[in-house]
Design a protein around this motif. Structure first.
Motif, PDB file in Angstrom:
ATOM      1  N   GLU A  94      -1.910 -11.003   4.367  1.00  0.00           N
ATOM      2  CA  GLU A  94      -1.286 -10.690   5.660  1.00  0.00           C
ATOM      3  C   GLU A  94      -2.037  -9.609   6.422  1.00  0.00           C
ATOM      4  O   GLU A  94      -1.967  -9.553   7.649  1.00  0.00           O
ATOM      5  CB  GLU A  94       0.168 -10.263   5.454  1.00  0.00           C
ATOM      6  CG  GLU A  94       1.097 -11.388   5.052  1.00  0.00           C
ATOM      7  CD  GLU A  94       1.251 -12.425   6.156  1.00  0.00           C
ATOM      8  OE1 GLU A  94       1.436 -12.041   7.316  1.00  0.00           O
ATOM      9  OE2 GLU A  94       1.167 -13.632   5.844  1.00  0.00           O
ATOM     10  N   LEU A  95      -2.742  -8.733   5.717  1.00  0.00           N
ATOM     11  CA  LEU A  95      -3.475  -7.652   6.395  1.00  0.00           C
ATOM     12  C   LEU A  95      -4.987  -7.814   6.314  1.00  0.00           C
ATOM     13  O   LEU A  95      -5.715  -7.003   6.890  1.00  0.00           O
ATOM     14  CB  LEU A  95      -3.078  -6.295   5.811  1.00  0.00           C
ATOM     15  CG  LEU A  95      -1.640  -5.834   6.062  1.00  0.00           C
ATOM     16  CD1 LEU A  95      -1.415  -4.439   5.487  1.00  0.00           C
ATOM     17  CD2 LEU A  95      -1.305  -5.849   7.548  1.00  0.00           C
TER      18      LEU A  95
ATOM     19  N   LYS B 254      -7.460  -7.456   9.408  1.00  0.00           N
ATOM     20  CA  LYS B 254      -6.760  -6.749  10.474  1.00  0.00           C
ATOM     21  C   LYS B 254      -7.127  -5.268  10.457  1.00  0.00           C
ATOM     22  O   LYS B 254      -7.435  -4.694   9.417  1.00  0.00           O
ATOM     23  CB  LYS B 254      -5.252  -6.942  10.327  1.00  0.00           C
ATOM     24  CG  LYS B 254      -4.827  -8.395  10.501  1.00  0.00           C
ATOM     25  CD  LYS B 254      -3.332  -8.565  10.408  1.00  0.00           C
ATOM     26  CE  LYS B 254      -2.943 -10.033  10.632  1.00  0.00           C
ATOM     27  NZ  LYS B 254      -1.476 -10.248  10.523  1.00  0.00           N
ATOM     28  N   ARG B 255      -7.070  -4.665  11.633  1.00  0.00           N
ATOM     29  CA  ARG B 255      -7.450  -3.253  11.764  1.00  0.00           C
ATOM     30  C   ARG B 255      -6.290  -2.372  11.299  1.00  0.00           C
ATOM     31  O   ARG B 255      -5.204  -2.404  11.868  1.00  0.00           O
ATOM     32  CB  ARG B 255      -7.818  -2.934  13.215  1.00  0.00           C
ATOM     33  CG  ARG B 255      -8.485  -1.568  13.400  1.00  0.00           C
ATOM     34  CD  ARG B 255      -9.076  -1.462  14.798  1.00  0.00           C
ATOM     35  NE  ARG B 255      -9.876  -0.261  14.944  1.00  0.00           N
ATOM     36  CZ  ARG B 255      -9.441   0.868  15.514  1.00  0.00           C
ATOM     37  NH1 ARG B 255      -8.210   0.916  15.996  1.00  0.00           N
ATOM     38  NH2 ARG B 255     -10.220   1.913  15.597  1.00  0.00           N
TER      39      ARG B 255
ATOM     40  N   ASP C 288      -9.951  -4.177   7.639  1.00  0.00           N
ATOM     41  CA  ASP C 288     -10.786  -3.535   8.653  1.00  0.00           C
ATOM     42  C   ASP C 288     -10.281  -2.112   8.816  1.00  0.00           C
ATOM     43  O   ASP C 288      -9.309  -1.852   9.531  1.00  0.00           O
ATOM     44  CB  ASP C 288     -10.674  -4.316   9.964  1.00  0.00           C
ATOM     45  CG  ASP C 288     -11.526  -3.697  11.066  1.00  0.00           C
ATOM     46  OD1 ASP C 288     -12.311  -2.777  10.771  1.00  0.00           O
ATOM     47  OD2 ASP C 288     -11.377  -4.118  12.231  1.00  0.00           O
TER      48      ASP C 288
ATOM     49  N   GLU D 275      -2.800  -2.138  13.398  1.00  0.00           N
ATOM     50  CA  GLU D 275      -1.664  -3.015  13.123  1.00  0.00           C
ATOM     51  C   GLU D 275      -0.773  -2.514  11.999  1.00  0.00           C
ATOM     52  O   GLU D 275       0.387  -2.930  11.899  1.00  0.00           O
ATOM     53  CB  GLU D 275      -2.161  -4.423  12.806  1.00  0.00           C
ATOM     54  CG  GLU D 275      -2.906  -5.062  13.973  1.00  0.00           C
ATOM     55  CD  GLU D 275      -3.055  -6.556  13.808  1.00  0.00           C
ATOM     56  OE1 GLU D 275      -2.092  -7.209  13.379  1.00  0.00           O
ATOM     57  OE2 GLU D 275      -4.145  -7.057  14.102  1.00  0.00           O
TER      58      GLU D 275
ATOM     59  N   ARG E  71       3.922   2.290  13.499  1.00  0.00           N
ATOM     60  CA  ARG E  71       3.266   1.190  12.805  1.00  0.00           C
ATOM     61  C   ARG E  71       3.860   1.044  11.408  1.00  0.00           C
ATOM     62  O   ARG E  71       4.199   2.041  10.766  1.00  0.00           O
ATOM     63  CB  ARG E  71       1.750   1.418  12.693  1.00  0.00           C
ATOM     64  CG  ARG E  71       1.029   1.429  14.032  1.00  0.00           C
ATOM     65  CD  ARG E  71       1.051   0.054  14.674  1.00  0.00           C
ATOM     66  NE  ARG E  71       0.326  -0.001  15.928  1.00  0.00           N
ATOM     67  CZ  ARG E  71       0.852   0.213  17.134  1.00  0.00           C
ATOM     68  NH1 ARG E  71       2.156   0.502  17.235  1.00  0.00           N
ATOM     69  NH2 ARG E  71       0.127   0.139  18.216  1.00  0.00           N
TER      70      ARG E  71
END
Length: 352
Positions: A243-244, A247-248, A271, A303, A323
């Protein structure tokens, strides 16, 4: 960069220039004093002048040759689960470093979350802790966390972890390097495990193995990887690893080896916008969390926020700076030497 990160930069030799050289010189001045104290203690045990206390139960120690995190907690969990799967009771015993009076420290909280049905006794006096555990249940295995240098209690098995990123503490004793004692101390170990073995190439692993074979020819050799299996938040909700990925995200940690955490995050496809490093056993009061949140807001669009489970147990929040906050869930994989380790563990079950 905080003082701990600066210290690692200096003792490793990565920090150059006159100020770093002066600092190394000052730290070198304290090394003979530390060596004399450690040497005196070890000589008392090696000569038999001081004898370790024996308790009527199998005792396994999991420890380090160096300061800083080597990933002991996942191995302690693996051992506890291994014995439980075979019907043997286990109690964890640790010093309780950083614990406030009457309260468990962060490592105890993390272990309680991972092993909710395993008792954990924290006491700087491991002998007293062992007696307390055996009074509650005399038929069990005792696992000592971070006890290689704590020689007052006899053990049936000494397991020592070496961090693949700095296995021999830059070859210097504290405070000039990271060694708690000279590398020759490995001769006391029955098992030597290279932690985060996937962080270095095969040639490096082999060089470390060969040196360990010279220092501790009797010791079984293990290679360990700390593999993420997903994420978890303060409410116990799980998130799949994928899921991650890609992603940043931003990360922070208050552990002994932030470099290992950084390596894991990169290796598994996150990331990473930045890693905020705090001192080991950071307490996370409101002011510290506010500082982290200010740093997060300065990173721009991210994110999620990621930390370790050791950090999360002290932060009962689902988000930081707006977040979602997730802890990386790590499981240990023994990639070399498992059969030999299990052959050393099996007799312990018969003893209880």
């Amino acid at each position: 960069m905080d003082w701990r990160a600066l210290y690692y930069e200096v003792v490793s030799g990565r920090r150059h220039g006159l100020p770093a050289s002066v600092l190394r010189g000052l730290l070198r001045g304290g090394e003979p004093i530390y060596q004399a104290v450690v040497g005196s203690k070890n000589r008392r045990f090696d000569s038999g002048q001081q004898k370790p206390h024996k308790v009527p139960a199998p005792v396994i120690s999991v420890g380090n040759l160096t300061v800083g995190g080597t990933g002991k907690t996942p191995l302690v969990c693996w051992l506890a689960e291994w014995f439980q799967e075979r019907g043997a009771a286990v109690t964890l015993i640790s010093r309780g470093y950083g614990a406030q009076r009457g309260r468990p420290n962060d490592e105890a909280l993390e272990l309680a979350a991972r092993l909710p049905d395993v008792p954990h006794v924290q006491n700087p006096d491991r002998v007293a802790a062992a007696r307390q555990a055996l009074a509650a249940n005399p038929r069990q295995v005792l696992l000592l966390d971070d006890a290689f240098q704590h020689r007052r209690i006899a053990r049936d098995l000494d397991i020592v972890l070496l961090d693949a990123l700095a296995p021999f503490g830059y070859e210097r004793l504290l405070p000039r390097g990271l060694l708690r004692e000279p590398v020759e101390g490995l001769a006391r170990a029955q098992v030597v495990a290279l932690s985060r073995a996937d962080a270095v190439d095969e040639a490096t692993r082999e060089r470390v193995r060969q040196r360990v074979e010279q220092l501790a020819p009797q010791a079984a050799w293990l290679e360990l990887e700390h593999r993420p299996v997903g994420f978890v938040n303060a409410a116990g909700i799980a998130l799949p690893l994928g899921e991650l990925q890609g992603k940043r995200v931003a990360a922070f940690c208050g552990i002994g080896n932030p470099a290992g955490f950084r390596h894991t995050l990169h290796r598994y496809g996150l990331d990473l916008a930045g890693l905020f490093e705090l001192s080991d056993h950071a307490a996370y009061p409101p002011a510290e969390l506010a500082r982290i949140e200010a740093w997060l807001r300065g990173l721009g669009d991210i994110e999620a926020v990621v930390c370790t489970r050791k950090d999360l147990v002290k932060i009962p929040r689902a988000e930081l700076a707006g977040r979602p906050l997730w802890a990386l869930d790590i499981r240990l994989e023994i990639t070399a030497g498992r059969q030999r380790l299990e052959a050393l563990l099996e007799p312990m079950i018969a003893k209880i």
